[in-house]
Design a protein around this motif. Sequence first.
Motif, PDB file in Angstrom:
ATOM      1  N   SER A 270       2.007   6.425  -7.502  1.00  0.00           N
ATOM      2  CA  SER A 270       1.049   7.428  -7.961  1.00  0.00           C
ATOM      3  C   SER A 270       1.585   8.845  -7.822  1.00  0.00           C
ATOM      4  CB  SER A 270      -0.266   7.296  -7.183  1.00  0.00           C
ATOM      5  OG  SER A 270      -0.073   7.600  -5.814  1.00  0.00           O
TER       6      SER A 270
ATOM      7  N   ALA B 142       0.838  -1.200   0.000  1.00  0.00           N
ATOM      8  CA  ALA B 142       0.000   0.000   0.000  1.00  0.00           C
ATOM      9  C   ALA B 142       0.874   1.253   0.000  1.00  0.00           C
ATOM     10  CB  ALA B 142      -0.919  -0.002   1.220  1.00  0.00           C
ATOM     11  N   GLN B 143       1.940   1.211   0.759  1.00  0.00           N
ATOM     12  CA  GLN B 143       2.878   2.329   0.801  1.00  0.00           C
ATOM     13  C   GLN B 143       3.540   2.519  -0.557  1.00  0.00           C
ATOM     14  OE1 GLN B 143       5.586   2.763   4.363  1.00  0.00           O
ATOM     15  NE2 GLN B 143       7.124   2.249   2.846  1.00  0.00           N
TER      16      GLN B 143
ATOM     17  N   ASP C 260       1.249   4.147  -3.180  1.00  0.00           N
ATOM     18  CA  ASP C 260       1.190   5.604  -3.035  1.00  0.00           C
ATOM     19  C   ASP C 260       2.390   6.253  -3.721  1.00  0.00           C
ATOM     20  OD1 ASP C 260      -1.147   5.423  -1.584  1.00  0.00           O
ATOM     21  OD2 ASP C 260      -0.145   5.508   0.367  1.00  0.00           O
TER      22      ASP C 260
END
Length: 205
Positions: free
Chosen positions: A79, A72-73, A76
């Motif tokens: 993106s 998940a990190q 980010d």
Amino acid sequence: MSGLRERQKADRNRQILGAAVTLFRQNGFRAVRMEDLAFSADLSVGTRYDYYSHKGDILMSTVALEVDEVLAQGADLASLLPDDEERAVMALVFGYSDHSLDYLSKEMWRAAIVLSIERPDTPNGRAHADLDARLAGQVRALLTELQVHGRAWADLPADDLGELVFNALDMLFFDFVRSETDALEASRSRARAQIGPLARMIATA
């Protein structure tokens, strides 16, 4: 009612994993018994067996929890690419290593690696291989994203290079967890020295 049951089940699972992390860190993975885990999580042994049949399953679920947060990190980061290509690659690499001891101790990581190597065709062995594949896939995806934005050589094989970067990181991590005295900062320095030049090579001129 089904929604309530699912939430209750998720809460109990978090109880078990939280108790397991505490006990594994305090006493060592191999010394902890399933009965200890049930008692620490304030559950009956029977209830605990409704969730996990072996403490190796609990350990691998903890590894999955760690990897899910790392992914998940990393998503980010992909993106919001940093301005510097090398920094983008190293931020992903350091994100993996810096998060590695949030839940698991080095001893726990060694136990998880042994489980995956000794029994590669078991559910736990396959789960560990799948987690590695997801991490490697994220590295490949970052390099592809750099290419899409014209910030890495378009003709470079992003999949192969991503695999190379991940394999180098994986070996550095293996060296880190097998040593009780090796500090995280020393591992970061080796990653910077070994993976940094490759990251610079990937960037466009």
